[in-house]
Every structure is written in C-alpha cells, then in structure tokens.
Design an enzyme around this catalytic site. Structure first.
Site, PDB file in Angstrom:
ATOM      1  N   ILE A  14       0.743  -1.137   0.009  1.00  0.00           N
ATOM      2  CA  ILE A  14       0.009  -0.037  -0.079  1.00  0.00           C
ATOM      3  C   ILE A  14       0.918   1.294  -0.061  1.00  0.00           C
ATOM      4  O   ILE A  14       0.505   2.263  -0.661  1.00  0.00           O
ATOM      5  CB  ILE A  14      -1.046   0.014   1.176  1.00  0.00           C
ATOM      6  CG1 ILE A  14      -2.008   1.102   1.008  1.00  0.00           C
ATOM      7  CG2 ILE A  14      -0.220   0.267   2.422  1.00  0.00           C
ATOM      8  CD1 ILE A  14      -2.974   0.810  -0.209  1.00  0.00           C
ATOM      9  N   SER A  36      11.016   0.585   7.964  1.00  0.00           N
ATOM     10  CA  SER A  36      10.683  -0.745   7.684  1.00  0.00           C
ATOM     11  C   SER A  36      11.557  -1.745   7.937  1.00  0.00           C
ATOM     12  O   SER A  36      12.709  -1.699   7.796  1.00  0.00           O
ATOM     13  CB  SER A  36      10.060  -0.934   6.354  1.00  0.00           C
ATOM     14  OG  SER A  36       9.313  -1.846   5.893  1.00  0.00           O
ATOM     15  N   ARG A  37      10.902  -2.904   8.207  1.00  0.00           N
ATOM     16  CA  ARG A  37      11.752  -4.081   8.798  1.00  0.00           C
ATOM     17  C   ARG A  37      12.686  -4.472   7.546  1.00  0.00           C
ATOM     18  O   ARG A  37      13.706  -5.149   7.622  1.00  0.00           O
ATOM     19  CB  ARG A  37      11.216  -5.366   9.467  1.00  0.00           C
ATOM     20  CG  ARG A  37      10.623  -4.923  10.796  1.00  0.00           C
ATOM     21  CD  ARG A  37      10.051  -5.959  11.554  1.00  0.00           C
ATOM     22  NE  ARG A  37       8.793  -6.391  10.804  1.00  0.00           N
ATOM     23  CZ  ARG A  37       8.162  -7.291  11.110  1.00  0.00           C
ATOM     24  NH1 ARG A  37       8.488  -8.276  12.154  1.00  0.00           N
ATOM     25  NH2 ARG A  37       7.026  -7.834  10.365  1.00  0.00           N
ATOM     26  N   LYS A  90      -5.909   2.786   7.122  1.00  0.00           N
ATOM     27  CA  LYS A  90      -7.156   2.232   7.767  1.00  0.00           C
ATOM     28  C   LYS A  90      -6.695   0.565   7.795  1.00  0.00           C
ATOM     29  O   LYS A  90      -5.897   0.089   7.050  1.00  0.00           O
ATOM     30  CB  LYS A  90      -8.364   2.563   6.582  1.00  0.00           C
ATOM     31  CG  LYS A  90      -8.198   1.833   5.419  1.00  0.00           C
ATOM     32  CD  LYS A  90      -8.603   0.425   5.217  1.00  0.00           C
ATOM     33  CE  LYS A  90      -8.174  -0.258   3.875  1.00  0.00           C
ATOM     34  NZ  LYS A  90      -8.374  -1.522   3.858  1.00  0.00           N
ATOM     35  N   ASP A 168     -10.953  -6.151   5.960  1.00  0.00           N
ATOM     36  CA  ASP A 168      -9.800  -5.284   5.689  1.00  0.00           C
ATOM     37  C   ASP A 168     -10.552  -4.294   4.449  1.00  0.00           C
ATOM     38  O   ASP A 168     -10.187  -3.041   4.373  1.00  0.00           O
ATOM     39  CB  ASP A 168      -8.497  -5.871   5.238  1.00  0.00           C
ATOM     40  CG  ASP A 168      -7.442  -4.961   4.710  1.00  0.00           C
ATOM     41  OD1 ASP A 168      -6.848  -4.253   5.661  1.00  0.00           O
ATOM     42  OD2 ASP A 168      -6.977  -4.647   3.712  1.00  0.00           O
TER      43      ASP A 168
END
Length: 314
Positions: A14, A36-37, A90, A168
């Site tokens: 996303i 971010s990992r 969201k 979702d």
C-alpha cells in the site's frame, strides 16, 4: 508554510502503490525518512524501526503509518509521545480501545492524529452524500467482493487475529456508507465465514437497521475471481443511486454522473496537512465500531482451508 517533514513507516504494497506516489505530488509534505523491517525508499534515510527513525531524525515532524494494524499502536504511541503528528492507514488500529488511547495521547501532547479512510476520498462519495440529504433512504445494498490473492498476495497477517480478514476491504465500504447516509445505523445480524485454518473471516454477510426502518445489507467476500465488485446501491423515495468501483463511478437513476479523476490518497494527505495547520485531530471510529460489532454479534461458519498458493496444499 514550508512543507512538513514526514517519515513513512511500513514500506509494503500500500505504501508503494499509493502513499509514495501521492507524497511525490504533495506540496504539503517533504518525505525525508522511512522505517521498515524489510524494505526501504531510495534517496532518503531508512531505518529498521519507528523509534530509531524518530530518535535519529528530530527534524521529522509527522509520520504516516502503513504497517499492518496489529503493530500500529506501539509505533503511533511512540511518535505521539515524542511530539510528532500521526496519520494512520485504515483500519486505524486492531481495537477501538487502542485508537481511543492514541486520541488521548495526541491531545495531551498537542499534536494532530488523523485516522484516515481513503475510500471516503473517492470522487463519487461527496456527490452521493449531497444527493441523499434531500431524500428518504429506504434500502442500501452493499456488494464488496474481491480476490485476496491479487490484492494481498502472500500476506498471511490479514488472516491472523487482528488482521480483520475480509473486513480489511469491507471496512472501506462501511467508511463510505457511514459517510453518505444522513442517519446512524447499527448492526442487527451477521454471518461470518472462517476458513478452518485461519483466525479471521474470508466472507461476511451483515444486516443493519436505521432509526426509521431503513435496511442496510452488506455482502463481503475475499474469494471473488475475474471482475471485482465494489458496489453500493441505494433506493430512496425519489430515485436510485449507485456507487461502483469503490466510489469512482456514480449513477443516479441509471445515468452516469461526471466525476473528477480518482485521487484518494492525494486527498488524504491534503486533509492531514490541513489538520496539522489547524492544530486539530480527526478520529472517526464508526467504520471500525461496525466491524467490532460484527465480531461480537456474528454467527461463525467454517469453510475449507485457505492457502495463498493452492499448489502448496498437502
């Protein structure tokens, strides 16, 4: 005003599909860092965690959180406590209580919290809301069916506890319905279908009631193949309205209305900038509350196991 220096957290699908393109067009924000990992963004500072990013870069004024909802509360709480504005993808969190906690943290630290609902920025939503204001709604039918393998390839988190499963995408429909209807609705019944090897539903059928006998029926399904369906049909005392393609198209009595091009995430970032400039927050939990009610009231049904790669079945 100078652009707000922003850090983007959770560089997944996303973020790459929507957030990065919108930020590249925004005059309100300057993307200076990412956390971010397992991924990064070229040309800016990259970190393995939100905490590391904020500690190393005090110039970051705001963060936009795109990681799965189960991990979002901790990162948001850290950012708010450190005096940064926060925008939430969201759904805004895994539970109502944790998002309410974040709203309190934002107020206590004098920063803005924005619980975003991207589907409300679809071009047909505001015209639909305006058209319905002068009419009596009798019935609403929501059909929201898509292919989870296409939109969430290999993303097992979506079927874990807190991942919401079919809600979702279904929560996008609920965000539109709660925006366009001129009255409140509440859940009266639900059937939730869980694959026997998963912790979140793959399909859901919901019934809602309104204060004057209005009926809202919603069917969500993650197993749709071929053309995808994101439709909301409204019957009123003076005509019918249809939002299709997630709100990108609007029909009144069967005739298409002219709409501007889709620019949902551009609208989200413009709204986030306006909230920061005004020193305000926006945390509408109505769509998430309806999902929570569905888990409370829903009758559980069990379906066959779901695998992202059917060829991997034993």
């Amino acid at each position: 005003m100078a652009p707000v220096k922003l850090g983007l957290v959770g560089i997944g699908k996303i973020a790459r599909d929507q957030h990065l393109p919108s930020l590249s067009r925004s005059a309100d924000f300057d993307l200076v860092a990412a956390a971010s990992r397992n991924a990064g963004v070229d040309g800016i500072a990259n970190f393995a965690s939100t905490e590391a990013m904020l500690e190393a870069m005090p110039e970051v004024e705001a963060v936009s959180l795109c990681m799965p909802p189960q991990a979002r509360h901790r990162a948001a709480a850290q950012a708010l406590a450190m005096g940064r504005h926060v925008m939430l993808e969201k759904p805004p969190g895994a539970t109502l209580s944790e998002v309410e906690h974040l709203a309190g943290l934002a107020a206590a630290n004098g920063v803005s919290l924005y619980a975003s609902w991207h589907s409300r920025e679809a071009p047909g939503v505001e015209p639909a809301r305006d058209w319905l204001k002068a009419r009596r709604v009798r019935k609403v039918t929501v059909t929201w069916k898509e292919d989870v393998r296409h939109w969430h390839p290999g993303q097992d988190w979506i079927f874990e506890a807190g991942g919401l499963g079919v809600f979702d995408p279904g929560i996008n429909a609920l965000s539109i319905v709660t925006k366009i209807l001129p009255f409140p609705i509440w859940l009266s019944g639900a059937d939730l279908t869980f694959p026997e090897n998963r912790q979140a539903p793959i399909a859901a059928d919901l019934s809602f009631a309104g204060p004057n006998g209005e009926a809202v029926e919603a069917a969500f399904d993650f197993r749709q193949t071929g053309p995808q369906t994101w439709d909301i049909d409204v019957e009123t005392d003076r005509g019918t309205l249809k939002l299709s393609m997630g709100g990108a198209r609007l029909f009144v009595d069967g005739a298409a209305r002219d709409l501007p091009p889709e620019a949902e995430y551009d609208g989200l970032y413009a709204r986030f900038a306006a909230l920061i400039a005004a020193g305000e927050s926006e945390v509408d939990l109505a769509p998430l509350r309806h999902v929570a009610d569905a888990f409370l009231l829903g009758r559980r049904q069990v379906a066959e196991p779901f695998l992202f790669d059917p060829a991997a079945a034993p």
